[in-house]
Motif scaffolding. Structure first.
Motif, short mmCIF file in Angstrom:
data_model
loop_
_atom_site.label_atom_id
_atom_site.label_comp_id
_atom_site.label_asym_id
_atom_site.label_seq_id
_atom_site.Cartn_x
_atom_site.Cartn_y
_atom_site.Cartn_z
N ARG A 11 -39.17 -1.71 -36.18
CA ARG A 11 -40.37 -2.27 -36.80
C ARG A 11 -40.18 -3.77 -37.01
O ARG A 11 -39.15 -4.20 -37.55
CB ARG A 11 -40.65 -1.59 -38.13
N ALA A 18 -37.35 -5.98 -38.94
CA ALA A 18 -36.86 -5.36 -40.17
C ALA A 18 -35.94 -4.18 -39.88
O ALA A 18 -34.96 -3.94 -40.60
CB ALA A 18 -38.02 -4.92 -41.04
N THR A 44 -38.13 0.21 -45.25
CA THR A 44 -38.92 0.19 -44.02
C THR A 44 -38.62 1.44 -43.20
O THR A 44 -39.53 2.09 -42.65
CB THR A 44 -38.60 -1.07 -43.19
N SER A 47 -40.25 4.33 -44.88
CA SER A 47 -41.71 4.28 -44.71
C SER A 47 -42.12 4.78 -43.33
O SER A 47 -43.17 5.41 -43.18
CB SER A 47 -42.21 2.84 -44.91
N LEU A 53 -45.73 3.90 -42.67
CA LEU A 53 -45.70 2.71 -41.82
C LEU A 53 -45.60 3.13 -40.36
O LEU A 53 -44.84 4.06 -40.03
CB LEU A 53 -44.46 1.88 -42.22
#
Lengths: 307, 389
Positions: A11, A18, A44, A47, A53
């Motif tokens: 991501r 990240a 992250t 997520s 995400l």
């Protein structure tokens, strides 16, 4: 049986990558700790696993169901306890739980059950805003358990809570794992990770740089347990006797005693003490040093976990 | 849809515990409407608001036409009360002691002056404590004398042009034009709201824009509180989350408007009109308010920022749309701009409903629904970034 399988997760946020190529699995009943300093990519990663995400690359499977193509079905199998206190302060504890139970299609009996599990039954009718920090944390965890998920994802669930609530949360997690739930756990508290996690993954700058059991990680770094002995008697003879014990990798003088490098200090210690006592050497004190995850973490990332 | 309803139900439960919501949606609009009615109602209602004295020293045809065909018709319509007095002195006394708002003094020789082609003069004596009533009296007198002048000019032009119209016919035609002009020209009279309804409706639609705010800004609150992540992790479609939030605003708006309509009818005597027409206006008005506030919320980064901008938008649209005062009377650009405000259409719809059947509200309903559709679509597009994975 593998409950969570994620592979090649990536991501990017604008120019910052990240998370890059993160892959790991978690089996049924296994507790997996994801450790990393602030900004390493833990949240992250979580997520993406929970479907909050979108992934730039990679795939997440929960019980074999792909998050990319069957998000709703996959999410039904995941319980999520976010790092922030994700509660509605103007609803009671019970109303908070009922709302999420309805979203997940969980029955009302589950509300009573999880209230009991986290020890909030007596305060269930109070507004969440009136709860102490620890009670809010426990309610935060309870919401994630409502629908009996196959995978429970806990992002720093004990951050800033009192010791009593922390112990309760840890005990809850242990019991859930014992019942077969797969658990993904992030924490800043190394002792928590050591107490709870069957395996840990160390993430830094978006990369999963090491993964395994605590012992595997320690050994991979060449770190071993050490037993320091303060002795009265013939140290030369003691060195020879102790060096002959299985799993003792080395013996060296250490002040008024000796220091032993061993494979497993807890396993070796009885044999070491027995060998010395039968050879006329008096043991004044014993100190065992086991390399821990903090040591491993520091070695791998160059940072303390709380940085 | 089930998830959207669940989310809306949860929002509403939380809103129901927020006392400020009741103040903003019900107490304030009702209170302000009551205050405005008390302060301003006496200068714009539909009953006999002004009492005028008229002293006719002329006793000719021009003076009689003004008294009988202008003033008495206005009195018959209920707009004014008329008191005929025998002398100028008596008229001035009535004005001085406050019995009359103003007095019309028709001087001797008025008819003679008009017939001789001289300017007509009607004197208006007003009470200093009743400037509005005095202005209305001046307007009545001015309109009449202006019309006299116009007719006189037209007749003179006709005579000079050599057209062989008999003088009797010209006189009859001129007489026919004279008196009806001031009162009967106002065909919108029946399509106006009385003061109580005007202020109740104005305040209701103004505060409606505040009442619907929490629903549409709820998404920003959820993000701040961390619960948005939890909703996004739940097996719920993102569209259901958005729909639930919009639904919250619509329900709050409809409930608050319904309470205001009922309460203002019972407590203030407001006359909203046929329930079906009012319901159509309320629903389309709520949708328009929700759309407008949703656009602002979607642009804002935080709920606090959204609240500030929403207040500004609500006040500007409210002022532009005539929630406080009738902007349409200003004419020009301001009147055209007011068409952009749902408030204008809401109030116009109510006025149309007062003067016609339920179908009369359809243009206003269509305008507000179109406003809601455009703003709603923009808001949904912008909100996607908030719930984008």
């Amino acid at each position: 049986m593998t409950v969570l399988s994620c592979s090649g997760l990536r991501r990017r946020f604008d120019d910052v990558v990240a998370v890059d190529d993160v892959s790991f699995t978690i089996a049924e009943g296994e507790t997996y700790g994801l450790l990393g300093p602030n900004g390493a990519g833990k949240t992250t990663t979580i997520s993406m696993i929970t479907g909050v995400l979108e992934r730039d690359a990679g795939e997440v499977f929960v019980d074999g169901i792909a998050m990319s193509t069957h998000a709703i079905a996959a999410k039904r199998l995941v319980g999520y306890v976010p790092q922030e206190l994700a509660l509605y302060p103007d609803l009671t504890g019970r109303e908070n739980l009922r709302f999420f139970a309805n979203l997940y299609g969980a029955g009302r009996e589950r509300v009573d059950h999880v209230l009991d599990v986290v020890g909030l039954t007596e305060r269930a009718g109070d507004l969440a805003r009136e709860y102490s920090g620890g009670m809010k944390r426990r309610l935060n965890v309870a919401i994630g358990l409502l629908h009996e998920p196959r995978l429970l994802v806990l992002d720093e669930p004990t951050a800033g809570v009192d010791p009593q609530s922390r112990n309760q949360i840890i005990e809850n997690v242990r019991e859930l794992a014992a019942q077969g739930m797969a658990i993904l756990y992030t924490t800043h508290y190394m002792e928590e990770a050591e107490r709870l996690c069957d395996r840990v993954g160390v993430i830094d700058s978006g990369h999963l740089i090491a993964e395994g059991t605590r012992r595997e990680l320690v050994e991979r770094l060449g770190e071993r347990d050490r037993i320091s002995l303060l002795l009265d008697g013939d140290l030369g003879h003691a060195t020879a006797v102790l060096g002959a014990i299985a799993n003792v990798r080395g013996v060296a003088p250490h002040g008024q005693g000796l220091e032993l490098v061993v494979d497993d200090a807890r396993e070796c210690l009885p044999a070491v003490l027995a060998a010395i006592s039968t050879n006329g050497v008096v043991v004044r004190s014993v100190e065992v040093t086991e390399p821990n995850l903090e040591t491993v973490f520091l070695h791998l990332t160059g940072k303390a976990l709380r940085e | 849809m089930r998830h959207a309803l669940l989310i809306a139900a949860r929002d509403l439960r939380e809103r129901a515990r927020d006392r400020t919501a009741y103040v903003l949606a019900i107490v304030l609009p009702l209170g302000l409407a009551g205050v405005f009615t008390l302060i301003l109602g006496n200068i714009s209602g539909d009953s006999q608001l002004f009492t005028y004295a008229v002293a006719d020293a002329d006793r000719g045809v021009v003076a009689r036409a003004f008294t009988d065909d202008v003033l008495r018709k206005a009195a018959a319509s209920g707009a004014i009360a008329l008191r005929t007095v025998s002398s100028e002195q008596e008229a001035r006394t009535l004005v001085d002691d406050g019995t009359a708002t103003a007095a019309f003094l028709l001087p001797a020789g008025l008819t003679e002056d008009v017939q001789a082609g001289r300017a007509a003069r009607i004197e208006v004596v007003g009470n200093v404590d009743a400037p509005t009533g005095t202005d209305v009296a001046r307007s009545l007198a001015q309109a009449y004398t202006d019309r006299l002048g116009a007719v006189r000019t037209a007749v003179a032009a006709t005579v000079h042009s050599g057209v062989s119209t008999p003088p009797a016919e010209l006189a009859a035609a001129a007489a026919a034009v004279l008196p009806q002009a001031v009162v009967d020209e106002d065909t919108t009279g029946r399509r106006q709201l009385d003061a109580k309804t005007q202020y109740a409706a104005g305040m209701a639609v103004f505060f409606l824009f505040f009442a619907v705010q929490p629903g549409v800004t709820g998404l920003l609150d959820e993000r701040r509180n961390g619960t948005l992540a939890r909703l996004l992790a739940a097996p719920v479609r993102r569209s259901s989350i958005l729909t639930g939030k919009l639904l919250t605003s619509v329900v709050v708006g409809v409930v608050s408007m319904t309470v205001l309509v009922v309460a203002s009818s019972l407590l203030m005597g407001a006359r909203w009109g046929h329930p079906a027409g009012v319901a159509a206006l309320v629903l389309s008005g709520v949708l328009a308010a929700t759309g407008a506030m949703a656009v602002v919320a979607a642009i804002a980064k935080t709920s606090e920022q959204a609240g500030g901008w929403q207040a500004i938008v609500a006040i500007v649209l409210g002022a532009l749309g005539g929630a406080f005062f009738p902007v349409t009377q200003a004419g020009g650009v301001l009147e055209k701009l007011s068409l952009l405000a749902p408030h204008r259409w809401f109030l116009r719809g109510l006025a149309d409903l007062a003067g016609g059947g339920v179908a009369a509200v359809l243009p206003s309903v269509a305008a507000m629904t179109a406003f809601a559709a455009v703003t709603g679509a923009i808001a949904l597009l912008l909100f996607r970034k908030v719930v984008r994975p």
